[in-house]
Write a protein that holds these residues in place. Structure first.
Motif, short mmCIF file in Angstrom:
data_model
loop_
_atom_site.label_atom_id
_atom_site.label_comp_id
_atom_site.label_asym_id
_atom_site.label_seq_id
_atom_site.Cartn_x
_atom_site.Cartn_y
_atom_site.Cartn_z
N ALA A 58 74.45 -118.53 28.35
CA ALA A 58 74.52 -119.65 29.29
C ALA A 58 73.31 -119.66 30.22
N GLU A 59 72.87 -118.48 30.64
CA GLU A 59 71.73 -118.42 31.57
C GLU A 59 70.47 -118.96 30.90
N TRP A 60 70.28 -118.61 29.63
CA TRP A 60 69.08 -119.07 28.93
C TRP A 60 69.09 -120.58 28.76
N PHE A 61 70.23 -121.12 28.32
CA PHE A 61 70.30 -122.58 28.11
C PHE A 61 70.09 -123.32 29.43
N ALA A 62 70.65 -122.77 30.52
CA ALA A 62 70.46 -123.41 31.82
C ALA A 62 68.99 -123.39 32.23
N SER A 63 68.35 -122.24 32.00
CA SER A 63 66.95 -122.15 32.44
C SER A 63 66.03 -123.01 31.57
N GLU A 64 66.41 -123.24 30.31
CA GLU A 64 65.61 -124.10 29.44
C GLU A 64 65.95 -125.57 29.62
N GLY A 65 67.02 -125.85 30.37
CA GLY A 65 67.47 -127.23 30.54
C GLY A 65 67.96 -127.84 29.24
#
Lengths: 368, 533
Positions: free
Chosen positions: A158-165
């Motif tokens: 989830a953190e990665w997808f959020a940071s990649e938008g």
């Protein structure tokens, strides 16, 4: 160097060796130290003595559980472990009629049908069977009893997808979309039970005519194949505790709670999420083995596995869901685990009949 | 030694192999070859005629050869450095090199991913590096075991005659060490030829070896006819190569004066020696030290990025651990099994090594090959064999506590033999003959001549057996009990669950396993007769 031994002497040596072998073995037989429980082969009749559970190496009963069971029944428990879930079922088939224990724990949807065909079990209708979610009771003759259930689902970092938008994939089909290229890790269905479950999900979704094309699409999209769950989750997946660099992995609907377990206070969001529409159901069963030395004890143990005490311990011990309806869930599980409403589910017979062929076809399509 | 003596001394190893190897493996092969009580060799023909299999066999062979060559290239210089030069922490390095042996492959995979990133994964390089990582200790132990027994006067004489360190090493030490090098190469080859976890986890699914295929056919598909055919093929290749190899080894054995006291270990002098030592240590450190150090570091890493003891605390806290029992219990069980297995392996292995070096030549060669076979047979074949063959009196051992140390000893015995044979066969017969001429009985010759000379090698062998036993989880996986869970199995169980707590505890337990192994090996090296080096 000396000369060769005369023939007769050699024969004598072989005979002596055979004799000695027998003696050695006989002397090793009942040499268990006191705290290892009674030596095997000494199980008395009737519900006393010990119950031997044959299970995969993730199953164990802690000391409190054992004490509770012993208090209830007067029986001690021994857990004989035999590798992964498939391996344990195959060992049971190999030793059918002369089983390694009294209860087999850890059959799932994929191995159930083969085990039933091999006549491994005698029927036992558990005490609280009427409180079990009926959707999970797959054998009308009650040769096996559901104990826990989970869902194999795609997890995302989830953190990665959020940071990649970037939005996480919505469903199975999206995983083959170039937007998610080189992101997914799956397990090899030939050596991993979640891997096989995920394969069955693709068959359930795309049908016998379409599932291989789907995998071809995943292959073109850079899917990564791990040997087993630990390999996939810890060394290839980037989310949570994973050390790898891929943000999508095949895991369980109940993996996210484990990522926030022990944090105080609990965060709003877990670092990993579940793509609910990719979930496929996995049920774990236990059964009384035919030819068991202690069938009464085996039946009592299966009843115990459906007791509140054991059912309530399931989420945070095995990270799956209890089967008894209304069992109280720990807060972290309540908040972060996904128990899908409408998971993929194939008939065990269909899986049993086609499993080997699917794995072969999958191997040809994805690995070669 | 006469034939009677050889026969008597052969008894322990033969009985041991019969019960825990020949009977189980025979039973499972027969189940595959005679599924319904009559020979069904169709699967055998079909498997051997399969074109895809040829590729698997070929890959299995050449990756093993390559791995063995690389392991020797790293191991021999390190063995030389560790037996010739003294430096602070030498014994700890010697012990720590065996640590890879006890770690579950998945932990090593984590270490490698953390060290190298995931770029190498799935490549042949990853397989080779991991094989060297696991096996370098074999070379260091086996070759080092002989090197430290070499009479220092040989090297002193060469030096007096004007040969430098390098020339002496190349032209005096290396030829004398050749039997040990061949011996070590045999074990490393078998280990890498039957490699399972490394190939599966680091090589990825496109690198199949015979072992991986046997494992899959047996545990996942229960296709025993195919598994039996593959096992026979593996056995035939291994036996053939071993028969050739042991012949070479016996041809290479050079009788030499062996020192009662060890070859001189001294501080390195001069730039050349210092840089050689530094290079050898750097090589071993980079290969073995760095991945292990990163695992240790991980075990102290808190979720917030700081360092702390929380995972160690979680291990002993019944509320936080999914193990369901105190982690220290696993430590105790591991040690108990390993001690029992080591005693068995040393007794059996010592008897066997004496027969191999002193017995009638043909008998010796046959025994030498037979003793190595357990390394060349798939652990799953042995494990499943136990389940179907040891279930009736007098061999009713299923579920017995003893079955696990016996399975571990089965893998440890070849190592004991490999360490002892080169040393035993290097003892100059003339010393023995002299003792005999002076009226010593054979038993006394053994006691007064051989024993003091092999005492230290027995220590090395015991340490080896101990580490191998601690780390064996091929066959034991199929016969384990939850009540007597060992540390490696507990680590696997923790890594079978998601989340930072389980991962952190697995790393903490891996660190405990490393420390426990190193300390045990240091203790064993102190115990060995006649040596506190």
């Amino acid at each position: 160097m000396s000369t060769r031994a005369p023939f007769r002497r050699r024969r004598a040596a072989v005979a002596a060796a055979a004799l000695a072998a027998t003696l050695v073995a006989a002397s090793c037989g009942g040499d268990d130290s006191a705290d290892e429980g009674p030596a095997d082969g000494a199980a008395p009749d009737g519900p006393s003595g010990e119950v031997v559970v044959v299970a995969h190496d993730s199953f164990d009963l802690d000391d409190d559980m054992r004490a509770a069971f012993e208090e209830e029944t007067g029986l001690t428990v021994t857990v004989q472990q035999g590798g992964d879930a498939v391996s344990v079922v195959n060992q049971a088939i190999l030793t059918a009629g002369d089983p390694l224990g009294d209860v087999l724990f850890g059959l799932d949807d994929a191995t159930l049908s083969r085990a039933l065909d091999a006549d491994l079990f005698v029927p036992h209708e558990a005490e609280r069977l009427d409180e079990v979610d009926p959707a999970l009771v797959l054998d009308d003759e009650h040769r096996v009893t559901p104990i826990d259930h989970g869902a194999v689902c795609v997890n995302y970092d989830a953190e990665w997808f959020a940071s990649e938008g970037l939005e996480p994939p919505a469903d199975l089909a999206a995983l083959a979309d170039p937007a998610y290229a080189d992101m997914l890790v799956v397990q090899n269905p030939a050596s991993s039970s979640p891997g096989l479950a995920f394969l069955t999900a693709s068959v359930a979704e795309f049908g016998e005519d379409g599932w291989l094309d789907y995998w071809q699409g995943l292959e073109d999209n850079g899917v990564d194949v791990a040997a087993d769950w630990s390999d996939a989750y810890y060394t290839r997946f980037s989310g949570g505790a994973g050390e790898g660099d891929r943000p999508l992995v095949v895991s369980y609907g109940s993996s996210p709670p484990a990522e926030v377990l022990g944090l105080d206070p609990l965060p709003e969001e877990a670092p990993t999420g579940v793509v609910e529409s990719t979930c496929v159901r996995q049920i774990e069963f236990a059964g009384v083995l035919a030819g068991a030395e202690n069938p009464e004890g085996a039946a009592l143990l299966i009843d115990f596995l459906l007791s509140d005490r054991f059912q309530e311990s399931i989420p945070l011990t095995y990270f799956v869901h209890p089967v008894i309806e209304g069992t109280e869930l720990p807060e972290v599980f309540e908040r972060f685990a996904v128990d899908p409403d409408d998971p993929y589910q194939l008939e065990p017979e269909v899986v049993a009949d086609n499993r080997d062929r699917w794995i072969d076809e999958w191997t040809d399509a994805v690995l070669r | 030694m006469g034939p009677v003596g050889a026969a008597v001394l052969s008894l322990p190893p033969l009985v041991f192999l019969a019960v825990f190897f020949a009977v189980p493996v025979g039973a499972i092969l027969l189940t595959g070859l005679r599924p319904d009580g009559s020979w069904a060799l169709g699967a055998l023909v079909e498997v051997l005629g399969d074109g895809a299999l040829r590729g698997v066999v070929w890959f299995t062979l050449w990756q093993a050869v390559l791995s063995t060559v690389l392991t020797l290239a790293v191991g021999v210089p390190v063995a030389y450095a560790l037996t010739r030069f003294d430096f602070p922490g030498r014994r700890v390095v010697h012990a720590a090199l065996l640590v890879p042996f006890v770690l579950p492959t998945v932990v090593v995979a984590v270490a490698f991913i953390v060290t190298l990133g995931s770029g190498l994964r799935g490549t042949l390089v990853a397989i080779l590096v991991a094989h060297v990582f696991f096996n370098v200790a074999v070379v260091v132990r086996v070759v080092g075991g002989l090197l430290e027994k070499l009479d220092p006067r040989m090297e002193d004489a060469a030096a007096t005659l004007g040969a430098g360190r390098w020339r002496t090493a190349l032209h005096v030490v290396l030829p004398l060490a050749r039997p040990a090098i061949v011996s070590a190469a045999g074990v490393v080859f078998l280990f890498t030829f039957t490699s399972f976890g490394v190939v599966l986890l680091l090589g990825g699914p496109e690198h199949a070896t015979l072992e991986v295929e046997i494992h899959r056919q047996t545990t996942q598909l229960l296709d025993l006819p195919v598994a039996a055919a593959l096992s026979l093929l593996q056995l035939a290749i291994v036996a053939g190569l071993l028969a050739v190899g042991t012949g070479r080894q016996q041809a290479l054995a050079v009788a030499q004066p062996i020192a009662g006291d060890a070859a001189s270990v001294r501080r390195p002098r001069g730039v050349g020696e210092r840089s050689f030592l530094a290079a050898a240590l750097a090589l071993a450190g980079a290969l073995v030290g760095v991945p292990l150090a990163l695992l240790v570091l991980r075990s102290f890493r808190a979720p917030d990025g700081g360092l702390g003891l929380q995972w160690y605390r979680a291990l002993v806290d019944p509320e936080a651990s999914v193990l369901g029992r105190p982690a220290l219990d696993a430590v105790r069980h591991s040690l108990e099994f390993a001690v029992a297995a080591t005693v068995v392996a040393v007794v059996v292995g010592l008897a066997a090594a004496v027969v191999v070096t002193r017995g009638p030549r043909r008998w010796a060669r046959a025994l030498d090959v037979v003793l190595l076979l357990p390394l060349g047979v798939s652990a799953v074949t042995v494990g499943f064999g136990f389940l179907i063959s040891l279930d009736d009196p007098p061999l009713d051992l299923r579920g017995s506590w003893w079955l696990i140390p016996m399975a571990q000893a089965l893998v440890a015995v070849p190592f004991v033999v490999r360490v002892l044979v080169p040393v035993l066969s290097s003892i100059d017969d003339r010393v023995r003959e002299a003792a005999a001429v002076l009226g010593a009985s054979p038993a006394r010759v053994w006691r007064e001549v051989d024993l003091p000379l092999v005492g230290r090698a027995v220590g090395v062998a015991a340490g080896f057996a101990f580490a191998v036993s601690l780390g064996e989880f091929g066959a034991t996986v199929f016969i384990a009990r939850a009540e007597t869970v060992t540390v490696p199995v507990a680590i696997l169980r923790l890594l079978g669950r998601p989340g930072p707590s389980n991962f952190g505890q697995a790393m903490a337990l891996s660190t405990i396993l490393m420390v426990m192994t190193t300390v045990s090996l240091l203790v064993i090296s102190r115990l060995r007769p006649g040596g506190t080096r």
